[in-house]
Motif scaffolding. Structure first.
Motif, PDB file in Angstrom:
ATOM      1  N   GLN A 143      -0.312  23.258 -14.133  1.00  0.00           N
ATOM      2  CA  GLN A 143      -1.687  22.809 -14.028  1.00  0.00           C
ATOM      3  C   GLN A 143      -2.591  23.984 -13.635  1.00  0.00           C
ATOM      4  OE1 GLN A 143       0.673  20.965 -11.839  1.00  0.00           O
ATOM      5  NE2 GLN A 143       0.771  18.945 -12.797  1.00  0.00           N
ATOM      6  N   ALA A 144      -3.675  24.151 -14.382  1.00  0.00           N
ATOM      7  CA  ALA A 144      -4.621  25.234 -14.149  1.00  0.00           C
ATOM      8  C   ALA A 144      -6.036  24.666 -14.057  1.00  0.00           C
ATOM      9  CB  ALA A 144      -4.521  26.275 -15.265  1.00  0.00           C
ATOM     10  N   GLU A 145      -7.028  25.544 -14.011  1.00  0.00           N
ATOM     11  CA  GLU A 145      -8.416  25.107 -13.811  1.00  0.00           C
ATOM     12  C   GLU A 145      -8.912  24.179 -14.911  1.00  0.00           C
ATOM     13  OE1 GLU A 145      -7.766  28.830 -11.511  1.00  0.00           O
ATOM     14  OE2 GLU A 145      -7.372  28.251 -13.596  1.00  0.00           O
ATOM     15  N   ASP A 146      -8.404  24.313 -16.132  1.00  0.00           N
ATOM     16  CA  ASP A 146      -8.888  23.485 -17.241  1.00  0.00           C
ATOM     17  C   ASP A 146      -7.969  22.311 -17.560  1.00  0.00           C
ATOM     18  OD1 ASP A 146      -6.797  24.993 -18.180  1.00  0.00           O
ATOM     19  OD2 ASP A 146      -7.841  25.752 -19.966  1.00  0.00           O
ATOM     20  N   THR A 147      -7.008  22.037 -16.701  1.00  0.00           N
ATOM     21  CA  THR A 147      -6.098  20.905 -16.903  1.00  0.00           C
ATOM     22  C   THR A 147      -6.806  19.588 -16.580  1.00  0.00           C
ATOM     23  OG1 THR A 147      -4.180  22.270 -16.317  1.00  0.00           O
ATOM     24  CG2 THR A 147      -3.901  19.877 -16.196  1.00  0.00           C
ATOM     25  N   PRO A 148      -6.689  18.572 -17.437  1.00  0.00           N
ATOM     26  CA  PRO A 148      -7.340  17.277 -17.153  1.00  0.00           C
ATOM     27  C   PRO A 148      -6.787  16.623 -15.891  1.00  0.00           C
ATOM     28  CG  PRO A 148      -6.658  17.427 -19.453  1.00  0.00           C
ATOM     29  CD  PRO A 148      -6.025  18.590 -18.745  1.00  0.00           C
ATOM     30  N   PHE A 149      -7.649  15.889 -15.210  1.00  0.00           N
ATOM     31  CA  PHE A 149      -7.248  15.178 -13.992  1.00  0.00           C
ATOM     32  C   PHE A 149      -6.699  13.794 -14.336  1.00  0.00           C
ATOM     33  CE2 PHE A 149     -10.994  17.634 -12.061  1.00  0.00           C
ATOM     34  CZ  PHE A 149     -10.183  18.711 -11.715  1.00  0.00           C
ATOM     35  N   TYR A 150      -5.692  13.376 -13.569  1.00  0.00           N
ATOM     36  CA  TYR A 150      -5.130  12.025 -13.701  1.00  0.00           C
ATOM     37  C   TYR A 150      -4.583  11.641 -12.326  1.00  0.00           C
ATOM     38  CZ  TYR A 150      -2.569   8.138 -15.993  1.00  0.00           C
ATOM     39  OH  TYR A 150      -2.101   6.913 -16.388  1.00  0.00           O
ATOM     40  N   PRO A 151      -5.464  11.388 -11.356  1.00  0.00           N
ATOM     41  CA  PRO A 151      -5.011  11.126  -9.984  1.00  0.00           C
ATOM     42  C   PRO A 151      -4.191   9.854  -9.880  1.00  0.00           C
ATOM     43  CG  PRO A 151      -7.338  10.605 -10.223  1.00  0.00           C
ATOM     44  CD  PRO A 151      -6.925  11.294 -11.494  1.00  0.00           C
ATOM     45  N   ARG A 152      -3.247   9.864  -8.946  1.00  0.00           N
ATOM     46  CA  ARG A 152      -2.325   8.732  -8.781  1.00  0.00           C
ATOM     47  C   ARG A 152      -2.350   8.160  -7.369  1.00  0.00           C
ATOM     48  NH1 ARG A 152       0.861   6.228 -12.548  1.00  0.00           N
ATOM     49  NH2 ARG A 152       2.871   6.805 -11.657  1.00  0.00           N
ATOM     50  N   SER A 153      -3.435   8.409  -6.643  1.00  0.00           N
ATOM     51  CA  SER A 153      -3.571   7.872  -5.286  1.00  0.00           C
ATOM     52  C   SER A 153      -5.045   7.786  -4.941  1.00  0.00           C
ATOM     53  CB  SER A 153      -2.870   8.779  -4.274  1.00  0.00           C
ATOM     54  OG  SER A 153      -3.534  10.032  -4.190  1.00  0.00           O
ATOM     55  N   PRO A 154      -5.423   6.925  -3.977  1.00  0.00           N
ATOM     56  CA  PRO A 154      -6.815   6.916  -3.526  1.00  0.00           C
ATOM     57  C   PRO A 154      -7.270   8.290  -3.035  1.00  0.00           C
ATOM     58  CG  PRO A 154      -5.694   4.954  -2.753  1.00  0.00           C
ATOM     59  CD  PRO A 154      -4.630   5.837  -3.358  1.00  0.00           C
ATOM     60  N   TYR A 155      -6.370   9.044  -2.434  1.00  0.00           N
ATOM     61  CA  TYR A 155      -6.698  10.405  -1.999  1.00  0.00           C
ATOM     62  C   TYR A 155      -7.059  11.279  -3.198  1.00  0.00           C
ATOM     63  CZ  TYR A 155      -5.960  15.199  -0.368  1.00  0.00           C
ATOM     64  OH  TYR A 155      -6.101  16.536  -0.103  1.00  0.00           O
ATOM     65  N   GLY A 156      -6.240  11.240  -4.247  1.00  0.00           N
ATOM     66  CA  GLY A 156      -6.509  12.027  -5.441  1.00  0.00           C
ATOM     67  C   GLY A 156      -7.813  11.622  -6.098  1.00  0.00           C
ATOM     68  N   VAL A 157      -8.085  10.329  -6.137  1.00  0.00           N
ATOM     69  CA  VAL A 157      -9.333   9.828  -6.721  1.00  0.00           C
ATOM     70  C   VAL A 157     -10.529  10.356  -5.932  1.00  0.00           C
ATOM     71  CG1 VAL A 157     -10.712   7.753  -7.124  1.00  0.00           C
ATOM     72  CG2 VAL A 157      -8.281   7.765  -7.723  1.00  0.00           C
ATOM     73  N   ALA A 158     -10.432  10.309  -4.594  1.00  0.00           N
ATOM     74  CA  ALA A 158     -11.524  10.787  -3.740  1.00  0.00           C
ATOM     75  C   ALA A 158     -11.767  12.285  -3.939  1.00  0.00           C
ATOM     76  CB  ALA A 158     -11.210  10.491  -2.276  1.00  0.00           C
ATOM     77  N   LYS A 159     -10.690  13.040  -4.103  1.00  0.00           N
ATOM     78  CA  LYS A 159     -10.829  14.475  -4.314  1.00  0.00           C
ATOM     79  C   LYS A 159     -11.475  14.786  -5.667  1.00  0.00           C
ATOM     80  CE  LYS A 159      -9.290  16.657  -0.634  1.00  0.00           C
ATOM     81  NZ  LYS A 159     -10.172  17.591   0.121  1.00  0.00           N
ATOM     82  N   VAL A 160     -11.191  13.971  -6.673  1.00  0.00           N
ATOM     83  CA  VAL A 160     -11.844  14.150  -7.973  1.00  0.00           C
ATOM     84  C   VAL A 160     -13.352  13.919  -7.837  1.00  0.00           C
ATOM     85  CG1 VAL A 160     -12.078  13.224 -10.304  1.00  0.00           C
ATOM     86  CG2 VAL A 160      -9.810  13.637  -9.355  1.00  0.00           C
ATOM     87  N   TYR A 161     -13.728  12.900  -7.084  1.00  0.00           N
ATOM     88  CA  TYR A 161     -15.153  12.633  -6.836  1.00  0.00           C
ATOM     89  C   TYR A 161     -15.809  13.847  -6.182  1.00  0.00           C
ATOM     90  CZ  TYR A 161     -19.341  10.260  -5.035  1.00  0.00           C
ATOM     91  OH  TYR A 161     -20.640   9.895  -4.751  1.00  0.00           O
ATOM     92  N   ALA A 162     -15.174  14.393  -5.147  1.00  0.00           N
ATOM     93  CA  ALA A 162     -15.730  15.539  -4.436  1.00  0.00           C
ATOM     94  C   ALA A 162     -15.807  16.766  -5.339  1.00  0.00           C
ATOM     95  CB  ALA A 162     -14.890  15.843  -3.192  1.00  0.00           C
ATOM     96  N   TYR A 163     -14.795  16.925  -6.194  1.00  0.00           N
ATOM     97  CA  TYR A 163     -14.781  18.052  -7.140  1.00  0.00           C
ATOM     98  C   TYR A 163     -16.005  18.004  -8.047  1.00  0.00           C
ATOM     99  CZ  TYR A 163     -13.465  20.736 -11.310  1.00  0.00           C
ATOM    100  OH  TYR A 163     -13.470  21.605 -12.373  1.00  0.00           O
ATOM    101  N   TRP A 164     -16.233  16.847  -8.664  1.00  0.00           N
ATOM    102  CA  TRP A 164     -17.341  16.737  -9.611  1.00  0.00           C
ATOM    103  C   TRP A 164     -18.693  16.782  -8.911  1.00  0.00           C
ATOM    104  CZ3 TRP A 164     -16.929  18.130 -14.295  1.00  0.00           C
ATOM    105  CH2 TRP A 164     -15.725  17.940 -15.003  1.00  0.00           C
ATOM    106  N   ALA A 165     -18.767  16.273  -7.683  1.00  0.00           N
ATOM    107  CA  ALA A 165     -20.010  16.382  -6.918  1.00  0.00           C
ATOM    108  C   ALA A 165     -20.352  17.854  -6.684  1.00  0.00           C
ATOM    109  CB  ALA A 165     -19.870  15.654  -5.588  1.00  0.00           C
ATOM    110  N   THR A 166     -19.340  18.645  -6.313  1.00  0.00           N
ATOM    111  CA  THR A 166     -19.552  20.072  -6.072  1.00  0.00           C
ATOM    112  C   THR A 166     -20.009  20.784  -7.338  1.00  0.00           C
ATOM    113  OG1 THR A 166     -17.859  20.037  -4.338  1.00  0.00           O
ATOM    114  CG2 THR A 166     -18.425  22.191  -5.274  1.00  0.00           C
ATOM    115  N   LYS A 167     -19.337  20.488  -8.426  1.00  0.00           N
ATOM    116  CA  LYS A 167     -19.703  21.101  -9.706  1.00  0.00           C
ATOM    117  C   LYS A 167     -21.114  20.695 -10.122  1.00  0.00           C
ATOM    118  CE  LYS A 167     -17.462  22.047 -14.161  1.00  0.00           C
ATOM    119  NZ  LYS A 167     -16.516  23.152 -14.076  1.00  0.00           N
ATOM    120  N   ASN A 168     -21.471  19.426  -9.897  1.00  0.00           N
ATOM    121  CA  ASN A 168     -22.795  18.943 -10.265  1.00  0.00           C
ATOM    122  C   ASN A 168     -23.894  19.622  -9.459  1.00  0.00           C
ATOM    123  OD1 ASN A 168     -25.001  16.473  -9.600  1.00  0.00           O
ATOM    124  ND2 ASN A 168     -24.525  16.850 -11.751  1.00  0.00           N
TER     125      ASN A 168
END
Length: 337
Positions: free
Chosen positions: A142-167
């Motif tokens: 997995q690298a910077e351009d690998t698609p996300f597929y979280p498998r836990s509420p923690y992973g889902v929350a981190k995806v939200y924070a990731y995209w918020a930062t990028k936005n």
């Protein structure tokens, strides 16, 4: 002029190592800690107890990532050059038991901090602690351009924070970066996390204080590194010319069973005699393999991990054996690793 850094989650494993690193580099370091009925700053003891501490500057402020007004006021007061958001509910298994809480303090809180920085009108750089758990079920490497597929509420929350930062980086021109860190461990890791749970149990079993170690899935494969090296990678990201996202990882693959075996072997114990399966430690949805590709960080940041899992295991087992020996002999425990 002395640089100032603000760290959320400063009392955690990464926060304490990062504080030490920044102090060594001459920063004034400010940390946000939650008010509690008990002291929870033991990981910072090596800093407070350092006899050569006269030229260092560490300041702790009460606050909470759920309190946006307090965040704005702190940021205005401190006016930091760099902000490191390490605060979160960071235990993956616990996130299944507390999904809404995890979503708030791990996901939405990152947006709250970004908005506080924007509202305060402070010119600063911000690091967001992203996680390999965002990749979840996506096959490695997995690298910077690998698609996300979280498998836990923690992973889902981190995806939200990731995209918020990028936005916020793209919408407001903020120097905001995501550090996508794979598992990184140390003797300061919390005792409920799997690696520390294992090494602490090895020390206690060897001392005759614990009969067995109960574990969940032993087949999960992870990419484990050494936390002090990873916090240096965080710092390097904020020294880069442009705000970008980076993966930090060792690129090695070891199963939980491998980690267990190496830990017991280092203490001259046969792991099969002591390790018992307990389904209570299984996750509702499992992440089979997380193996990172940190070639971008090596190429652009000059970051290369030196401590690989076999040596990491030895560091942690030795530290837990020493800590237990100190506790039993009445000596004050100090974790300097």
């Amino acid at each position: 002029m002395t640089k100032k850094a603000l760290i959320t989650g400063i009392t955690g494993q990464d926060g304490s190592y990062l504080a030490e690193l920044l102090l060594e580099k001459g920063y004034d370091v400010h940390g946000i800690v939650r008010r509690s009925s008990s002291f929870n700053t033991e990981r910072l003891d090596p800093i407070f107890q350092d006899p050569h501490d006269s030229d260092r500057h560490l300041f702790l402020h009460y606050g909470d990532l759920n309190d946006g007004v307090n965040l704005i006021n702190l940021i205005r007061e401190i006016n930091p050059d760099e902000v490191y958001n390490l605060g979160a509910q960071s235990h993956v298994r616990v996130s299944f038991d507390q999904p809404v809480f995890t979503g708030d303090v791990t996901g939405i809180a990152a947006m709250r901090l970004l908005e506080a920085i924007r509202s305060a009108g402070v010119e600063t750089k911000i690091y967001q602690a992203s996680s390999s758990e965002m990749f979840g079920a996506t096959p490695p490497p997995q690298a910077e351009d690998t698609p996300f597929y979280p498998r836990s509420p923690y992973g889902v929350a981190k995806v939200y924070a990731y995209w918020a930062t990028k936005n916020y980086r793209e919408a407001y021109g903020m120097f905001a970066v995501n550090g996508i860190l794979f598992n990184h461990e140390s003797p300061r890791r919390g005792e409920t996390f799997v690696t520390r749970k294992v090494t602490r149990a090895v020390a206690r079993i060897k001392a005759g204080l614990q009969p067995a170690l109960h574990m969940g899935n032993l087949d999960a494969v992870r990419d484990w590194g050494y936390a002090p090296e990873y916090v240096e990678g965080m710092w390097r990201m904020l020294q880069h010319d442009t705000p970008q996202d980076f993966v930090l990882a060792t690129g090695t693959a070891y199963s939980v069973k491998d980690f267990v075996r190496m830990a017991f072997e280092h203490a001259d114990l046969e792991w099969e005699k002591y390790v018992k399966h307990d389904e209570r430690y299984e996750r509702p949805t499992e992440v089979d393999a997380l193996i990172g590709d940190a070639s971008k960080a090596e190429r652009e940041l000059g970051w290369v991990p030196k401590v690989l899992p076999p040596d990491l295991v030895k560091i942690m087992v030795d530290a837990d054996i020493q800590q237990l020996d100190d506790e039993r002999s009445g000596r004050k425990v100090r974790i300097d690793h």
